[in-house]
Design an enzyme around this catalytic site. Structure first.
Site, mmCIF file in Angstrom:
data_model
loop_
_atom_site.group_PDB
_atom_site.id
_atom_site.type_symbol
_atom_site.label_atom_id
_atom_site.label_comp_id
_atom_site.label_asym_id
_atom_site.label_seq_id
_atom_site.Cartn_x
_atom_site.Cartn_y
_atom_site.Cartn_z
ATOM 1 N N ASN A 292 0.851 -1.186 0.000
ATOM 2 C CA ASN A 292 0.000 0.000 0.000
ATOM 3 C C ASN A 292 0.893 1.244 0.000
ATOM 4 O O ASN A 292 1.494 1.583 1.014
ATOM 5 C CB ASN A 292 -0.914 -0.011 1.235
ATOM 6 N N LYS B 270 0.000 4.257 -0.210
ATOM 7 C CA LYS B 270 -0.694 5.388 0.416
ATOM 8 C C LYS B 270 -0.520 6.637 -0.467
ATOM 9 O O LYS B 270 -0.479 6.522 -1.687
ATOM 10 C CB LYS B 270 -0.215 5.581 1.853
ATOM 11 N N HIS C 142 -9.289 0.679 5.293
ATOM 12 C CA HIS C 142 -8.024 0.963 5.975
ATOM 13 C C HIS C 142 -8.272 1.906 7.140
ATOM 14 O O HIS C 142 -9.106 2.807 7.076
ATOM 15 C CB HIS C 142 -7.022 1.574 4.990
ATOM 16 N N GLU D 57 -6.813 4.394 8.244
ATOM 17 C CA GLU D 57 -6.665 5.828 7.984
ATOM 18 C C GLU D 57 -7.956 6.415 7.435
ATOM 19 O O GLU D 57 -8.265 7.589 7.670
ATOM 20 C CB GLU D 57 -5.485 6.057 7.034
ATOM 21 N N GLU E 120 -4.944 -5.214 10.794
ATOM 22 C CA GLU E 120 -3.954 -4.167 11.010
ATOM 23 C C GLU E 120 -4.248 -3.436 12.315
ATOM 24 O O GLU E 120 -5.120 -2.561 12.356
ATOM 25 C CB GLU E 120 -3.978 -3.154 9.860
ATOM 26 N N GLY F 217 2.646 2.451 10.910
ATOM 27 C CA GLY F 217 3.532 3.590 10.758
ATOM 28 C C GLY F 217 4.216 4.040 12.031
ATOM 29 O O GLY F 217 4.862 5.082 12.060
ATOM 30 N N SER G 43 3.593 -1.921 10.330
ATOM 31 C CA SER G 43 5.053 -1.794 10.434
ATOM 32 C C SER G 43 5.773 -3.094 10.080
ATOM 33 O O SER G 43 6.780 -3.452 10.709
ATOM 34 C CB SER G 43 5.455 -1.317 11.840
#
Length: 249
Positions: free
Chosen positions: A10, A12, A94, A96, A166, A172, A212
């Site tokens: 991904n 992003k 996701h 985010e 996730e 991150g 990560s």
């Protein structure tokens, strides 16, 4: 048959034409584990470029898709438009988008259904925040997210879904769930599949880990019986992504 290992990248909101071209050319020339399915997800602006450049054996995914077929939805992309440009995967749910853009479980589930109904396979992201982890609500949260999708999909349609667990606190941040933590949640997801969808879904649906993931931790994670691969963020932009794809070699 054993589940095929799956590694998604991904990107992003990272990359421009030249850097994405370089990433794709590196993957094309690398010796990748032929038993691992690889799907990369560039920003929407570069989907067609990536599809044109990437070896046919590498899948390409949109980072989002809308739940309506067409209409006055400025800025959105439809399933039909993805199919029209030979994009056969979408990353949906996701964290985010859940956290920053406030997408609800129900909205995400509708998008998953729209994608699958239209012939686009889905990397369906689920996971808990640090607060939810510390409150021992991990399984409750991922079950809630899965149940929303179960209300929309038929039992057969889960064959077109890869579930990406996730933990939000690991995305991150450099923090990674331990192999034991990852396996515990993946096993719970597989149990949910068996009890809620079908025994076949429990056997066949791939559950991958994201958060990560790097070339340093991927091999140990890959040894877990219910970890069927990875969804990789920042590391997918680097040459070391090849090492993660080859985690089982």
């Amino acid at each position: 048959m054993p589940r095929q290992f799956f590694v998604g990248g991904n990107f992003k909101m990272n990359g421009v034409r030249q850097s994405i071209t370089d990433i794709v050319k590196n993957l094309n020339s690398a010796k990748l584990d032929s038993t691992t399915e690889v799907v990369i997800s560039p920003p929407a602006l570069y989907l067609t470029l990536t599809r044109e450049l990437a070896d046919p054996k590498i899948g390409v995914a949109a980072q989002n898709v809308f739940d309506k077929p067409n209409g006055a939805f400025t800025g959105e992309i439809s399933v039909e438009q993805l199919k029209d440009t030979s994009i056969n995967w979408a990353v949906i749910g996701h964290s985010e988008r859940r956290v920053i853009l406030k997408e609800s479980d129900e909205f995400i589930a509708r998008k998953v259904k729209a994608a699958v109904d239209g012939g686009v396979s889905v990397i369906f992201c689920i996971g808990e925040t640090l607060e939810e982890r510390e409150a021992n609500k991990t399984i409750e949260v991922v079950t809630r997210q899965l149940n929303a999708a179960a209300k929309e999909l038929s039992k057969e349609q889960w064959a077109k879904v890869v579930i990406a667990y996730e933990p939000v606190w690991a995305i991150g941040t450099g923090k990674v769930a331990t192999t034991e933590q990852a396996q515990e949640v993946h096993a719970a997801i597989r149990k949910w599949l068996g009890e809620t969808i079908s025994a076949q879904a429990a056997d066949d649906v791939r559950v991958i880990y994201g958060g990560s993931v790097s070339e340093k931790n991927c091999r140990e994670l890959a040894t877990q019986p219910d970890v069927d691969g990875f969804l990789v963020g920042g590391a997918s932009l680097k040459p070391a992504f090849v090492d993660i794809i080859n985690a089982r070699i």
